[in-house]
Design an enzyme around this catalytic site. Structure first.
Site, PDB file in Angstrom:
ATOM      1  CD  GLU A   1     -23.017 -18.047 -27.954  1.00 16.70           C
ATOM      2  OE1 GLU A   1     -22.392 -16.964 -28.084  1.00 16.70           O
ATOM      3  OE2 GLU A   1     -24.256 -18.132 -27.899  1.00 16.70           O
TER       4      GLU A   1
ATOM      5  CB  THR B   1     -20.323 -14.279 -25.540  1.00 11.68           C
ATOM      6  OG1 THR B   1     -19.182 -13.416 -25.390  1.00 11.68           O
ATOM      7  CG2 THR B   1     -19.876 -15.636 -26.095  1.00 11.68           C
TER       8      THR B   1
ATOM      9  CG  HIS C   1     -28.204 -16.085 -33.025  1.00 10.24           C
ATOM     10  ND1 HIS C   1     -28.129 -15.837 -31.669  1.00 10.24           N
ATOM     11  CD2 HIS C   1     -29.388 -16.713 -33.213  1.00 10.24           C
ATOM     12  CE1 HIS C   1     -29.209 -16.308 -31.075  1.00 10.24           C
ATOM     13  NE2 HIS C   1     -29.994 -16.840 -31.982  1.00 10.24           N
TER      14      HIS C   1
ATOM     15  CG  ASP D   1     -25.454 -13.172 -32.177  1.00 12.79           C
ATOM     16  OD1 ASP D   1     -26.653 -12.890 -32.333  1.00 12.79           O
ATOM     17  OD2 ASP D   1     -25.074 -14.256 -31.705  1.00 12.79           O
TER      18      ASP D   1
ATOM     19  CG  HIS E   1     -24.322 -17.929 -31.563  1.00 16.09           C
ATOM     20  ND1 HIS E   1     -25.681 -17.698 -31.461  1.00 16.09           N
ATOM     21  CD2 HIS E   1     -24.204 -19.207 -32.020  1.00 16.09           C
ATOM     22  CE1 HIS E   1     -26.350 -18.776 -31.830  1.00 16.09           C
ATOM     23  NE2 HIS E   1     -25.467 -19.704 -32.182  1.00 16.09           N
TER      24      HIS E   1
END
Length: 330
Positions: free
Chosen positions: A137, A65, A195, A205, A63
């Site tokens: 993340e 952020t 993701h 992402d 991912h």
């Protein structure tokens, strides 16, 4: 930084914990082999290891952020009306909100627990990705602006900005990913996904700047062979008699065979475009338009050839001579 943001363990401790985990596994295996018993409360337990089991963790999901480190840490650790979390958070350099002189991996959720990072998602034949994955993340300020409505009924495209990922940050992501893969052998290269791969209708992402090819060279994720792409391009150029709908529907089948959660038979035109864009974000980031062109088709066929060669024989539109070449490249 407040105690509520205390790091559970840094990357430097991962190796130690991995050694401890391996030692524990060997101990249990030894017990299983000896059929030894252990006391547990008021009853005895005899350990006999079953061969009919698998790892809980099957996928690794990447991912970005879209916000800085401090905001990311708060969003991923503090209660909210829409709580989210991930197992790891990787900061970047030149972030004024980051408190340390060196980059460190932050662990937020134990790997044995379910983090809330993927939401409703699907990959392969699984649709509870949170239950079966580890989420990373990565701090990055990529962001998109919503489409601007015009005076007509048409709505323009969203405008997105994708900064490059910090090279030192990516070194941490690679080291962390290699460490995770060493513990979870079920995470094959095609199961290291973004993701946007697992929920393309809502997410994009880690975006087009994410260095998937670099991760593939490090033995983490999937990537195609350029020679295979060229070979499939030559074949596709000479086989252009199919109509647009048939080509797109066939591409949807190939996407599903690779792992994408699209239903080839019932997918709408919009569905095929969304999943094609997700594929392009991952494997052809320099041109993301949702169009099923020969280049996208050739890349996907090259990936199937590399990771799922048995599935190519199920495509009646591929010439038998091409399939023979793939099976006997010499």
């Amino acid at each position: 930084m407040s105690s509520s943001f205390r790091v559970k363990r840094s990357l430097g401790k991962l190796a130690l914990l991995t050694i401890a985990a391996v030692a524990g596994t060997l101990t249990l295996a030894g017990c299983a082999g000896n059929g030894s018993k252990s006391a547990r409360g008021d009853y005895k337990v005899e350990w006999v290891e079953s061969q009919n089991a698998s790892e809980r963790v099957r996928f690794l999901v990447m991912h970005f952020t879209t916000i800085n480190f401090d905001e990311s840490l708060r969003a991923l650790t503090l209660p909210s009306s829409a709580p989210v979390s991930s197992h790891y958070l990787v900061p970047e350099n030149n972030d004024p909100s980051y408190p340390h002189p060196d980059l460190r991996v932050y662990q937020l959720v134990d790997e044995s627990r379910r983090a809330w990072h993927a939401g409703p998602a699907r990959w392969e034949d699984r649709d509870q990705i949170n239950d079966q994955s580890i989420g990373i993340e990565i701090v990055n300020s990529a962001h998109c602006h919503p489409p601007v409505e015009t005076s007509t009924e048409e709505i323009g495209e969203e405008i997105c900005f994708f900064p490059e990922f910090d090279p030192e940050q990516m070194e941490l992501v690679i080291a962390l990913s290699q460490d995770i893969l060493a513990r979870y052998p079920d995470i094959s290269p095609t199961r290291v996904v973004g993701h946007g791969d697992v929920v393309p209708e809502r997410k994009i992402d880690p975006g087009p700047r994410f260095p998937w090819q670099q991760l593939a060279k490090a033995g983490i994720s999937a990537w195609y062979e350029e020679e295979a792409v060229k070979r499939h391009m030559e074949y596709l150029k000479g086989n252009s008699s199919s109509d647009r709908d048939s080509i797109r529907r066939r591409f949807a089948q190939w996407l599903a065979d690779y792992g994408y959660g699209i239903d080839p038979e019932n997918a709408s035109e919009e569905d095929i475009t969304l999943y094609t864009r997700a594929f392009q974000y991952h494997f052809r980031p320099w041109k993301v338009d949702g169009e099923v062109d020969n280049h996208s088709r050739a890349i996907l066929l090259a990936l199937l050839e590399k990771y799922f060669p048995d599935k190519l024989s199920g495509y009646p539109d591929l010439q038998s001579t091409l399939l023979a070449e793939l099976e006997n490249p010499g």
